[in-house]
Design a protein around this motif. Structure first.
Motif: not given
Ligand code: FAD
Length: 341
Positions: A64-66, A71-72, A189-192
Motif C-alpha cells: 500500500a505504501e509502495e 503515484g496513487a 503522500k497518500g491515504e491508506i
C-alpha cells in the motif's frame, strides 16, 4: 453496449476516479501494477480525479505504501489471512465490494493470468464490459470521460479502440511492459484505507492447502536483464551460450517467434506482438533481424544491444549498441568478460 451516441449516456457522475489493481504474490508486487499506476496517473490527471490503488492479500501493508510511492493518491487495502493466496471467488468478492463502494469510473488490471481471471470474474457480476489485453489506454476529457481502450485486432493487423458508453465502471486489462511506471518517490503522500471484515465464510468456498511452484516457471516480463535469441542461433543448442550469458548477468533468456515456432524453446520465452511485451534495463537481441512484430515487444527496453552478422539488419535501428559479427564468437567473449569482472 457500445453503439449509442454520447447524448444517450446516462448520468454517471457518482462514478469518479481511476482504480488500479496491484497484483502480488507472496507479498511481492508484479511490475505491471506500478506500470498501470504510471498510466493511470495520466488518465486521472486528465479527468481531474484521484488515482486509487487496490491492494488485496495478507501482510501486504508495505505494498500500500509502495503504491503511493508509485503515484496513487489513495490505496484501498484488503489485508486478511483468507486473502493470502489468489483465488477467484474471494478476491473477486472483495474487489466487487470495493468497486461498489468506491465507484471508480475506470478499473485497470494487468493482463496476466491472475488479472485476466479476476477482471473477468468481476465483470460477470457488473452490468459492464471488459476490454482485454489493451496496449494503449487514453481518456476523453469531461463530459464524455470515456476510456479509449485500444488493442490489436484481426490477427494483430489493426488497432481497435473499444468504448464502454453505457455502463460504469469502464474496465480493461492491459499488457505488462507497455506502460511506464513513475519513478518510485518516497516523498509522495497518500491515504491508506483498510477494508475491514472483508469476507464471509461462505464466500471463501475453497482453501489453498499447499502451493507448489512449477520448476520451470518463467516470468520474463519482470526480468531486469533479457538475453534473447532468434533464428540466427540455428537450433536449440544455439541457446546454450545465451543461457550462459544470462546466468552470468543474472538475467533470463528470451526468444523470437521464429525460434519458438521452430520448437527450439518454449513459448513463455517469446517476446513480441504474440508473445510478451518487456521493458528490462538491459536487453540483448542476438541473431534477431528486427521484424516489427518483434520490436513492438522490446523497443521500450532501457538499453538495447544487438548482435547480428548482417550490418543492415533492421534491429540495429533500435539498438543503443550494435555488434556486427558471428554470435557464436561474440556471446562467449561477453560472458567471459562479465565473469572476469
Ligand atoms: P530472422 O528474421 O530469420 O532473423 C535472423 C537473424 O539472425 C538475421 O538478421 C541474421 O542476419 C542473423 N544471424 C544469422 N546467423 C547469425 C550468426 N551466426 N550471428 C549473428 N547473427 C546471425 N516475431 C516475434 O519475434 N515475436 C512475435 O510475437 C511475433 N508475432 C508475430 C505476429 C504476426 C501476426 C506475424 C505475421 C508475425 C509475427 N512474428 C513475431 C514474426 C516476425 O514477423 C518475424 O518473422 C520474426 O520475428 C523473425 O524472427 P528472427 O528475427 O529470429 O528471424
Amino acid at each position: 453496449k457500445n453503439q449509442n451516441n454520447n447524448a444517450d449516456m446516462p448520468d454517471w457522475s457518482a462514478y469518479r476516479g481511476v482504480m488500479v489493481f496491484i497484483e502480488q504474490r507472496g507479498g511481492q508486487a508484479k511490475k505491471v501494477g506500478w506500470q498501470l499506476l504510471g498510466q493511470g496517473r495520466k488518465l486521472a490527471d486528465k479527468l481531474e480525479v484521484e488515482l486509487i490503488a487496490l491492494v488485496i492479500g495478507y501482510g501486504v501493508e508495505h505494498l500500500a505504501e509502495e503504491a503511493i510511492y508509485y503515484g496513487a493518491d489513495r490505496v484501498i487495502l484488503a489485508d486478511a489471512k483468507e486473502l493470502k493466496d489468489y483465488r477467484t471467488r474471494p478476491y473477486s468478492r472483495v474487489a466487487l465490494k470495493v468497486i461498489e463502494e468506491v465507484k471508480p469510473e475506470i478499473v485497470l488490471f494487468g493482463a496476466t493470468g491472475t488479472g485476466r481471471d479476476l477482471a473477468g470474474a468481476i465483470a460477470t457480476h457488473l452490468p459492464t464490459g471488459l476490454t482485454a489485453d489493451c496496449t494503449q489506454l487514453d481518456v476523453e476529457p469531461h463530459p464524455s470521460r470515456l476510456l479509449l481502450a485500444s488493442r490489436p485486432a484481426f490477427s494483430e493487423k489493426m488497432m481497435a479502440t473499444i468504448l464502454c458508453k453505457q455502463y460504469r465502471p469502464q474496465m480493461a486489462t492491459a499488457r505488462a511492459g507497455v506502460f511506464e511506471a513513475l519513478p518510485r518517490d518516497i516523498s509522495r503522500k497518500g491515504e491508506i484505507v483498510q477494508v475491514e471484515n472483508v469476507l464471509k465464510e461462505e464466500e471463501i468456498a475453497a482453501r489453498v492447502l499447499e502451493f507448489i511452484e512449477a520448476n520451470n516457471k518463467l516470468n520474463i516480463e519482470d526480468a531486469e536483464i533479457i538475453v534473447e535469441g532468434g533464428w540466427g542461433v540455428g537450433g536449440p543448442e544455439g541457446f546454450k551460450p545465451l543461457q550462459e550469458l544470462a546466468d552470468a548477468l543474472g538475467g533470463m533468456v528470451g526468444a523470437s517467434r521464429a525460434a519458438v515456432d521452430a520448437g527450439w524453446i518454449s513459448h513463455d520465452h517469446q517476446v513480441g506482438q504474440t508473445g510478451h511485451t518487456v521493458r528490462p534495463k538491459l536487453y540483448f537481441a542476438i541473431g534477431i533481424s528486427g521484424a516489427v512484430q518483434h520490436t513492438v515487444g522490446m523497443q521500450n527496453s532501457d538499453v538495447i544491444v544487438a548482435i547480428n552478422s548482417d550490418p543492415n539488419a533492421p534491429i540495429f535501428k533500435f539498438a543503443h549498441y550494435g555488434i556486427v559479427g558471428d554470435l557464436f564468437k561474440i556471446v562467449p567473449a561477453i560472458t567471459q568478460a562479465v565473469k572476469n569482472k
